[in-house]
Design a protein around this motif. Structure first.
Motif, short mmCIF file in Angstrom:
data_model
loop_
_atom_site.label_atom_id
_atom_site.label_comp_id
_atom_site.label_asym_id
_atom_site.label_seq_id
_atom_site.Cartn_x
_atom_site.Cartn_y
_atom_site.Cartn_z
N PRO A 176 1.04 -0.79 0.00
CA PRO A 176 0.06 0.22 0.06
C PRO A 176 0.95 0.97 -0.09
O PRO A 176 0.46 2.47 -0.68
N ASP A 177 2.10 0.69 0.58
CA ASP A 177 2.83 2.45 0.09
C ASP A 177 3.86 2.46 -0.68
O ASP A 177 4.43 3.36 -0.82
N SER A 178 3.87 1.74 -1.92
CA SER A 178 4.53 2.01 -2.60
C SER A 178 3.27 2.03 -4.15
O SER A 178 2.20 2.67 -3.91
N ALA A 179 3.96 2.63 -5.53
CA ALA A 179 3.30 3.81 -6.27
C ALA A 179 1.99 3.34 -6.88
O ALA A 179 0.57 3.25 -6.65
N ARG A 180 2.00 1.59 -6.55
CA ARG A 180 1.03 1.00 -6.99
C ARG A 180 -0.23 1.05 -5.68
O ARG A 180 -1.54 0.93 -6.27
N GLY A 181 0.44 1.09 -4.87
CA GLY A 181 -0.88 0.64 -4.23
C GLY A 181 -1.32 2.04 -3.41
O GLY A 181 -2.01 2.24 -3.44
N VAL A 228 -3.29 10.56 -7.58
CA VAL A 228 -1.61 10.41 -6.53
C VAL A 228 -1.20 11.14 -7.93
O VAL A 228 0.51 11.04 -7.53
N GLY A 229 -1.18 12.04 -8.70
CA GLY A 229 -0.55 13.21 -8.41
C GLY A 229 0.45 13.09 -10.09
O GLY A 229 1.81 13.33 -9.70
N ILE A 230 -0.17 12.20 -10.93
CA ILE A 230 0.36 11.81 -11.97
C ILE A 230 0.16 12.25 -13.01
O ILE A 230 -1.54 12.71 -13.46
N LEU A 231 0.27 12.47 -13.99
CA LEU A 231 -0.15 13.33 -15.54
C LEU A 231 -0.59 11.10 -15.76
O LEU A 231 -0.28 9.80 -15.76
N SER A 232 -2.32 11.02 -16.73
CA SER A 232 -2.81 9.86 -16.56
C SER A 232 -1.57 8.93 -17.62
O SER A 232 -2.30 7.95 -17.84
N GLY A 233 -1.18 9.55 -18.81
CA GLY A 233 -0.25 8.50 -19.47
C GLY A 233 0.19 7.56 -18.48
O GLY A 233 0.16 6.41 -19.09
N SER A 234 0.90 7.95 -17.43
CA SER A 234 1.49 7.50 -16.22
C SER A 234 0.76 6.14 -16.31
O SER A 234 1.54 5.15 -15.53
N LEU A 235 -0.50 6.21 -15.46
CA LEU A 235 -0.88 4.75 -14.73
C LEU A 235 -0.57 3.99 -16.19
O LEU A 235 -1.38 2.85 -15.75
N PHE A 236 0.02 3.74 -16.75
CA PHE A 236 -0.11 2.64 -17.61
C PHE A 236 0.96 2.13 -17.95
O PHE A 236 1.18 0.40 -17.97
N HIS A 268 1.64 1.67 -14.40
CA HIS A 268 1.66 0.18 -13.88
C HIS A 268 0.84 -0.55 -14.25
O HIS A 268 0.67 -1.83 -14.12
N TYR A 269 -0.48 -0.46 -15.36
CA TYR A 269 -1.40 -1.67 -14.99
C TYR A 269 -1.81 -0.63 -16.78
O TYR A 269 -2.12 -0.29 -16.69
N LYS A 270 -2.44 -2.91 -17.03
CA LYS A 270 -2.38 -2.47 -18.28
C LYS A 270 -3.52 -1.45 -18.98
O LYS A 270 -3.49 -0.28 -20.29
N ASN A 271 -4.80 -1.11 -18.35
CA ASN A 271 -5.48 -0.18 -18.83
C ASN A 271 -6.84 -0.21 -17.57
O ASN A 271 -6.14 -0.40 -16.54
N LYS A 272 -7.31 0.44 -17.77
CA LYS A 272 -8.48 1.42 -17.29
C LYS A 272 -9.24 -0.05 -16.07
O LYS A 272 -9.03 -0.22 -15.24
N ASP A 273 -9.59 -1.16 -16.95
CA ASP A 273 -10.24 -2.36 -16.56
C ASP A 273 -8.80 -3.17 -15.35
O ASP A 273 -9.77 -3.49 -14.48
N ALA A 274 -7.85 -3.27 -15.68
CA ALA A 274 -6.85 -3.66 -14.58
C ALA A 274 -6.81 -3.25 -13.24
O ALA A 274 -6.56 -3.54 -12.55
N ILE A 275 -7.37 -2.11 -13.66
CA ILE A 275 -6.91 -1.04 -12.16
C ILE A 275 -7.99 -1.36 -11.36
O ILE A 275 -8.27 -1.84 -10.37
N LEU A 276 -9.47 -2.05 -12.14
CA LEU A 276 -9.93 -1.80 -11.99
C LEU A 276 -10.42 -3.77 -11.04
O LEU A 276 -10.47 -3.86 -9.69
#
Lengths: 206, 206, 206, 206
Positions: free
Chosen positions: A18-23, A50-58, A60-68
DNA sequence: GATGAATGAGTTTTCATTCAT
DNA sequence: AATGAATGAAAACTCATTCAT
């Protein structure tokens, strides 16, 4: 002990530190998905939370569904872990049933409440593949309920069919998410008891 | 009599003639909103379901939100109408309570089941203004429940607080939408009884 | 001798040692660019093909364009080197013309075939600056063809204008990349002859 | 007559009226795809070339791939139509072979040249499904070539295998797109003859 | 009332590139 | 040299809504 299990799951890559970026991402995602709904939460919302830009999400996770999906896996794992440890301390069937109810209520109010609320309310927005992957976990969870309800019926604590009763209780409990305010008149204990009373017959008056 | 009320409401413009173009639109909208969810149903989906092009929808309703609202208004009105007429035939409190449960279950399975399921599941997607407008209707509906539960408590049929019990029953009943199959093992009557048993204490054995 | 020239070019930094990290990168890049096209090959694809992460590529080459350019330089250099050595062994004009054709066919099938295919098919994706830099090399290469075709015309082996014939042969030969399978019915020798027959008139039967 | 066939195909929805919105879109798409390549042409480029916003494109075609496919279908249909009508006027095999060459050259320079160049150069960017759908058309086109080359071989006009010769000529002809300038020194007639000379043996000198 | 072309703001996603460690 | 997190600009595509005909 629960801590130990969780740590080991983190090391296996099942759960996320939970303390990592992904967490931090998952925590915020759970909060936003619960608050606004999965579809109304944009990846920009997630990123800026989480204070990053939207492109950076990907990254960590392949797509929005993977985050869900990840949010849901976290939610279920933590809820089950807690439930196991609480059950271990109860030795009567009624006590164990009460513990199940309390845990499920708590699952929606505690640290992982957001994630668990997402499991319940956003389930249909998870891709088919994602649903498939998580279903086994959910079934394991339901099995814990069914076993105890089965035992309760043997002991004549309950009269209804365990399967049907479970479904009715599930509806009643998860719906509390929409109206129960733990700071209001009704205490958390009272709510737990009220739900327990739905399930069990009162001890017959002699 | 119910028919008469509905006809009058249609004439007043509150409800919509189900055979009119608007009526067919609402029927299809309710079906699609329930099936795919409000957000996942596009106006193109709606339009093609009634055989027109998407632009033409806006001759009937100002926007997508207005369609959602109209579906909900229909759902609640029809459910209330039915409930009123069923209650009129029951003269014991337990009978009236059972009728409420049966009606609410039925609301999700009958002709207007789609619309009522939309009221429950898509509520948060209705605009603030729309929610405001419908809230009065929902409260009127809840009042019918509360009165009977209050009476039931006076008669010691139930022990829990009417408000809390209503919320719990609401959760249990609406959740049946997700699992109850009226063609399955469990009959509609049995389900109604199972839910009634959640609420009331069995008559004490003498 | 060819080997010696290549070694010297490596020492001069024009070519890259195929066993170095850069060399392996270029080999993989050539393969991927040919297979998927330059634009469809991501730097992640390139990196993972050589077992590093995408960020690390940029320690070797300034950017993706520089990788494309390097692949092309390698391709042309090796093709020219081979062509020079093959021509050195042929002493008739027809033999030299046949050698040119064979070499160009071979350039697409041999060790550096990927790189040469990239020169041909991905040329337009090379930056203007990159094109400028390589153009001299390509012209030197074309000069070898033109000289021999000029000689062939003097000897009345061919009738068409050398420039036009070269262009037509270039199209015919490079297109073989898309259809010729060296393991199929048509042998490499037969293909070479078939192309030679396009160019030259058969020796007139006395 | 050709006009009539095309009109009928437009009515059937196979081809697109060049004066319609879709038609103008395809013309511009063909031009841009040829000029910049499919991948380097953005939907914004396409849209602004026809004076609409990028979102509006998807009113006409499902996605960018569908536009590419439509361009190719147009290109092939028009080229085949022209080829059929030109062949109808030639009665010697050599004349027919020359007509094929001229038509194919012309296909790249005439009104539908952009579309045909796209068929040749952007083929690999068409989705698998799209390729499948068009392949039948392309094969029909190739069949016209093969029949005439087969006849030419019977008449000893050519010596090479028709299949191989067709492939070589295809490469030579399509490559002209990259270098031939119809306003330059070499005339269109001379180019056609030069290519014909590649294929056929000169009449044997007595 | 219906059409269908267009809008325009918004969505998720991609990807070459940078840079502190 | 390598990592891996982040950037930021741009991509394709979506969709409720408008409006002239």
């Amino acid at each position: 002990m629960t801590q130990g299990v969780e740590k080991s799951l983190i090391e296996q890559g099942v759960l996320v530190d939970p303390d990592s970026a992904r967490g931090r991402l998952l925590t915020q995602a759970a909060r936003l998905f619960r608050q606004k709904g999965y579809q109304s939460t944009t990846v920009r919302d997630l990123a800026s939370a989480v204070g990053i830009l939207s492109g950076s999400l990907f990254h960590h996770y392949k797509n929005k569904d993977a985050i869900l999906k990840a949010v849901m896996v976290e939610g279920i794992h933590h809820t089950m872990a807690r439930m196991r440890s609480e059950l271990a301390e109860e030795h009567t069937t009624q006590g164990r049933l009460r513990a199940l109810i309390a845990c499920e209520l708590d699952a929606l109010n505690g640290d992982w409440g957001d994630a668990m609320a997402v499991v319940i309310n956003e389930w249909r927005f998870l891709s088919d593949g994602g649903q498939q992957d998580i279903l086994a976990l959910r079934e394991e969870y339901e099995q814990m309920w069914l076993e105890i309800l089965l035992q309760a019926r043997k002991e004549r604590l309950i009269t209804a069919s365990p399967k049907v009763l479970r479904k009715l209780l599930y509806g009643a409990i998860t719906w509390t998410d929409k109206w129960f305010d733990s700071t209001g008149e009704l205490s958390y204990q009272e709510l737990t008891d009220a739900i327990l009373q739905l399930a069990i017959k009162p001890a017959s008056d002699p």
